[in-house]
Design an enzyme around this catalytic site. Structure first.
Site, PDB file in Angstrom:
ATOM      1  N   TYR A 179      -1.417  -1.502  10.424  1.00  0.00           N
ATOM      2  CA  TYR A 179      -2.040  -1.578   9.071  1.00  0.00           C
ATOM      3  C   TYR A 179      -0.457  -1.243   8.243  1.00  0.00           C
ATOM      4  O   TYR A 179      -0.132  -1.803   7.242  1.00  0.00           O
ATOM      5  CB  TYR A 179      -3.239  -0.879   8.438  1.00  0.00           C
ATOM      6  CG  TYR A 179      -3.433  -0.889   6.860  1.00  0.00           C
ATOM      7  CD1 TYR A 179      -4.147  -2.324   6.342  1.00  0.00           C
ATOM      8  CD2 TYR A 179      -3.639  -0.832   6.018  1.00  0.00           C
ATOM      9  CE1 TYR A 179      -3.891  -2.316   5.078  1.00  0.00           C
ATOM     10  CE2 TYR A 179      -3.526  -0.015   4.634  1.00  0.00           C
ATOM     11  CZ  TYR A 179      -3.937  -1.039   4.166  1.00  0.00           C
ATOM     12  OH  TYR A 179      -3.972  -1.130   2.656  1.00  0.00           O
ATOM     13  N   SER A 236       0.940  -1.099  -0.123  1.00  0.00           N
ATOM     14  CA  SER A 236       0.314  -0.204   0.150  1.00  0.00           C
ATOM     15  C   SER A 236       0.942   1.335   0.430  1.00  0.00           C
ATOM     16  O   SER A 236       2.044   0.928   0.641  1.00  0.00           O
ATOM     17  CB  SER A 236      -0.920   0.203   1.704  1.00  0.00           C
ATOM     18  OG  SER A 236      -1.566   1.425   1.866  1.00  0.00           O
TER      19      SER A 236
HETATM   20  N1  LIG Z   1      -8.798  -0.608  -1.165  1.00  0.00           N
HETATM   21  C1  LIG Z   1      -7.499   0.026  -0.838  1.00  0.00           C
HETATM   22  O1  LIG Z   1      -7.611   1.971  -0.954  1.00  0.00           O
HETATM   23  C2  LIG Z   1      -6.229  -0.589  -0.699  1.00  0.00           C
HETATM   24  C3  LIG Z   1      -6.258  -1.176  -0.746  1.00  0.00           C
HETATM   25  N2  LIG Z   1      -5.149  -2.500  -0.819  1.00  0.00           N
HETATM   26  C4  LIG Z   1      -5.103  -3.758  -0.226  1.00  0.00           C
HETATM   27  O2  LIG Z   1      -5.556  -4.277  -0.927  1.00  0.00           O
HETATM   28  C5  LIG Z   1      -6.001  -5.457  -0.233  1.00  0.00           C
HETATM   29  C6  LIG Z   1      -7.636  -5.258  -0.063  1.00  0.00           C
HETATM   30  O3  LIG Z   1      -8.172  -5.827  -1.037  1.00  0.00           O
HETATM   31  P1  LIG Z   1      -9.365  -4.342  -1.507  1.00  0.00           P
HETATM   32  O4  LIG Z   1      -9.358  -4.708  -3.178  1.00  0.00           O
HETATM   33  O5  LIG Z   1      -8.596  -3.015  -1.335  1.00  0.00           O
HETATM   34  O6  LIG Z   1     -11.075  -4.669  -1.145  1.00  0.00           O
HETATM   35  P2  LIG Z   1     -11.620  -5.844  -0.485  1.00  0.00           P
HETATM   36  O7  LIG Z   1     -12.720  -5.763   0.563  1.00  0.00           O
HETATM   37  O8  LIG Z   1     -12.393  -6.709  -1.821  1.00  0.00           O
HETATM   38  O9  LIG Z   1     -10.423  -7.080  -0.496  1.00  0.00           O
HETATM   39  C7  LIG Z   1     -10.526  -7.537   1.186  1.00  0.00           C
HETATM   40  C8  LIG Z   1      -9.862  -9.362   0.739  1.00  0.00           C
HETATM   41  O10 LIG Z   1      -9.421  -9.658   1.855  1.00  0.00           O
HETATM   42  C9  LIG Z   1      -9.915 -11.417   1.870  1.00  0.00           C
HETATM   43  N3  LIG Z   1      -9.344 -11.737   3.152  1.00  0.00           N
HETATM   44  C10 LIG Z   1     -10.131 -11.192   4.615  1.00  0.00           C
HETATM   45  N4  LIG Z   1      -9.301 -11.340   5.619  1.00  0.00           N
HETATM   46  C11 LIG Z   1      -9.396 -12.139   5.352  1.00  0.00           C
HETATM   47  C12 LIG Z   1      -8.821 -13.542   5.592  1.00  0.00           C
HETATM   48  N5  LIG Z   1      -8.887 -13.874   6.998  1.00  0.00           N
HETATM   49  N6  LIG Z   1      -8.393 -15.149   5.133  1.00  0.00           N
HETATM   50  C13 LIG Z   1      -8.892 -14.264   3.708  1.00  0.00           C
HETATM   51  N7  LIG Z   1      -9.800 -14.105   3.181  1.00  0.00           N
HETATM   52  C14 LIG Z   1      -9.421 -12.854   3.756  1.00  0.00           C
HETATM   53  C15 LIG Z   1     -11.720 -11.102   1.750  1.00  0.00           C
HETATM   54  O11 LIG Z   1     -12.389 -12.124   1.348  1.00  0.00           O
HETATM   55  C16 LIG Z   1     -11.170 -10.444   0.683  1.00  0.00           C
HETATM   56  O12 LIG Z   1     -11.367 -10.919  -0.990  1.00  0.00           O
HETATM   57  C17 LIG Z   1      -5.793  -5.213   0.927  1.00  0.00           C
HETATM   58  O13 LIG Z   1      -4.099  -6.191   0.851  1.00  0.00           O
HETATM   59  C18 LIG Z   1      -5.309  -3.909   1.067  1.00  0.00           C
HETATM   60  O14 LIG Z   1      -4.221  -3.953   2.200  1.00  0.00           O
HETATM   61  C19 LIG Z   1      -4.057  -1.562  -0.485  1.00  0.00           C
HETATM   62  C20 LIG Z   1      -3.936  -0.336  -0.565  1.00  0.00           C
HETATM   63  C21 LIG Z   1      -5.153   0.517  -1.051  1.00  0.00           C
HETATM   64  C1  LIG Z   2      -4.499   4.367   0.373  1.00  0.00           C
HETATM   65  C2  LIG Z   2      -5.946   3.400   1.462  1.00  0.00           C
HETATM   66  O1  LIG Z   2      -6.494   3.944   1.493  1.00  0.00           O
HETATM   67  C3  LIG Z   2      -5.225   2.250   1.784  1.00  0.00           C
HETATM   68  C4  LIG Z   2      -6.540   1.516   2.631  1.00  0.00           C
HETATM   69  O2  LIG Z   2      -4.526   1.741   2.220  1.00  0.00           O
END
Ligand SMILES: NC(=O)C1=CN([C@@H]2O[C@H](COP(=O)(O)OP(=O)(O)OC[C@H]3O[C@@H](n4cnc5c(N)ncnc54)[C@H](O)[C@@H]3O)[C@@H](O)[C@H]2O)C=CC1
Ligand SMILES: CC(=O)C(C)=O
Length: 292
Positions: free
Chosen positions: A197, A184
């Site tokens: 985080y 991130s």
């Molecule tokens: N949305 C944003 O602004 C940003 C997101 N990220 C990263 O993206 C990832 C999150 O994905 P997004 O696409 O934003 O949201 P999202 O909510 O679609 O994805 C989160 C995912 O993590 C999975 N998950 C959570 N806990 C779990 C567990 N214990 N076991 C298995 N799976 C688990 C969920 O099933 C889900 O698919 C994270 O790694 C986050 O750090 C990084 C920077 C910015």
């Molecule tokens: C940049 C940001 O919003 C995360 C969730 O990493």
């Protein structure tokens, strides 16, 4: 309508709202994130490859699954419990000719990570690409209010999970295969309300660099993607309504990103187009300069 106008239109339509559970549910988001660029045409960059995408049911992971399907990969989506979102992603991936399986598991548990990889080998006979994308965050204004439980949960999900998944996958990976870790922008610029985080994301970046050196001799590449503020279920599931509404406003581009804008970076890092890249992180963040 141009892609940029489409992104802006969704950005402006987001009013403050929240969801009451994490992981959030994409099906319940309004407006919906843009998870597919219809103008993106695959060119068999991932033909005959098998990919595991943890966190692939929704958000950025869903966009990556769809782009991989367009590029000819077969896919296993690992996710916690958002079954409807996972089924929808499978349906879209299959509409592009991919074989796609969904697998509910807990990335915090090493044994379950091993089972996800075993499931992939049993169903597809091989593994070429591991995308470590599952993650959680618990924003907390006061440092002293971050509970031990949340610190453990955040580290166990975000970094232990990546290490467990990578250990399970590596014995099956060969020359030309790839691991891609989602970190991130917060790893690089910090985040006062996401202290634990952002520390896990720093760990993910260091892990990416270290593992890349360890696996370079085998020809297995390990890279990362560091998204900025992206409109996914994670955001309404964890931020206040006011933060959801303003997410992305302070980036140089002045808007949040959409999952579809991330997917090409994950295609690049999975494919032979990045054959001379390992240990690197791509910054897809709306224009923030970070020290790499
Ligand atoms: N949305 C944003 O602004 C940003 C997101 N990220 C990263 O993206 C990832 C999150 O994905 P997004 O696409 O934003 O949201 P999202 O909510 O679609 O994805 C989160 C995912 O993590 C999975 N998950 C959570 N806990 C779990 C567990 N214990 N076991 C298995 N799976 C688990 C969920 O099933 C889900 O698919 C994270 O790694 C986050 O750090 C990084 C920077 C910015
Ligand atoms: C940049 C940001 O919003 C995360 C969730 O990493």
């Amino acid at each position: 309508m141009t892609e940029e106008n489409k992104y802006k239109q969704v950005d402006e339509a987001v009013e403050g709202y929240t969801q009451d559970r994490q992981p959030g549910i994409e099906k319940d988001m309004d407006p919906k994130p843009i998870f597919e660029d219809e103008n993106y045409k695959g060119s068999e960059k991932l033909k005959d490859k098998v990919a595991i995408i943890t966190g692939g049911d929704s958000g950025i992971g869903r966009a990556v699954a769809i782009a991989y399907a367009k590029e000819g990969a077969d896919i296993v989506i690992g996710y916690l419990d958002e079954h409807d979102d996972a089924k929808k992603t499978k349906e879209i991936a299959e509409s592009y000719g991919a074989k796609c399986e969904i697998y509910a598991f807990d990335v915090k548990q090493k044994a379950e990570c091993n089972k996800l990889v075993d499931f992939t080998i049993e169903n597809f006979g091989k593994l070429n690409v591991l995308v470590n994308h599952a993650g959680v965050q618990y924003p907390t204004d006061e440092f002293l209010d971050i509970t031990e439980e949340k610190i453990r949960e955040t580290f166990e999900t975000n970094i232990y999970g990546i290490i467990f998944m990578s250990q399970a996958a590596v014995p099956h990976l060969h020359k030309g295969d790839a691991i891609i870790n989602t970190t991130s922008v917060t790893a690089y610029r910090g985040s006062p309300e996401l202290i634990d985080y952002s520390a896990t994301n720093g760990a993910i970046t260091s892990f990416t660099r270290s593992l890349s050196g360890n696996l370079a001799e085998k020809g297995i590449r390990v890279n990362g993607v560091a998204p900025g503020p992206i409109y996914t279920p994670l955001i309404p599931a964890t931020f206040s309504a006011e933060k959801v509404e303003k997410h992305g406003e302070s980036t140089p581009m002045g808007r949040r990103g959409q999952p579809s804008e991330l997917a090409p970076s994950y295609v690049l890092l999975a494919s032979n187009d990045s054959s001379y890249m390992t240990g690197q992180v791509l910054h897809v963040n709306g224009g923030d300069f970070v020290t790499t």
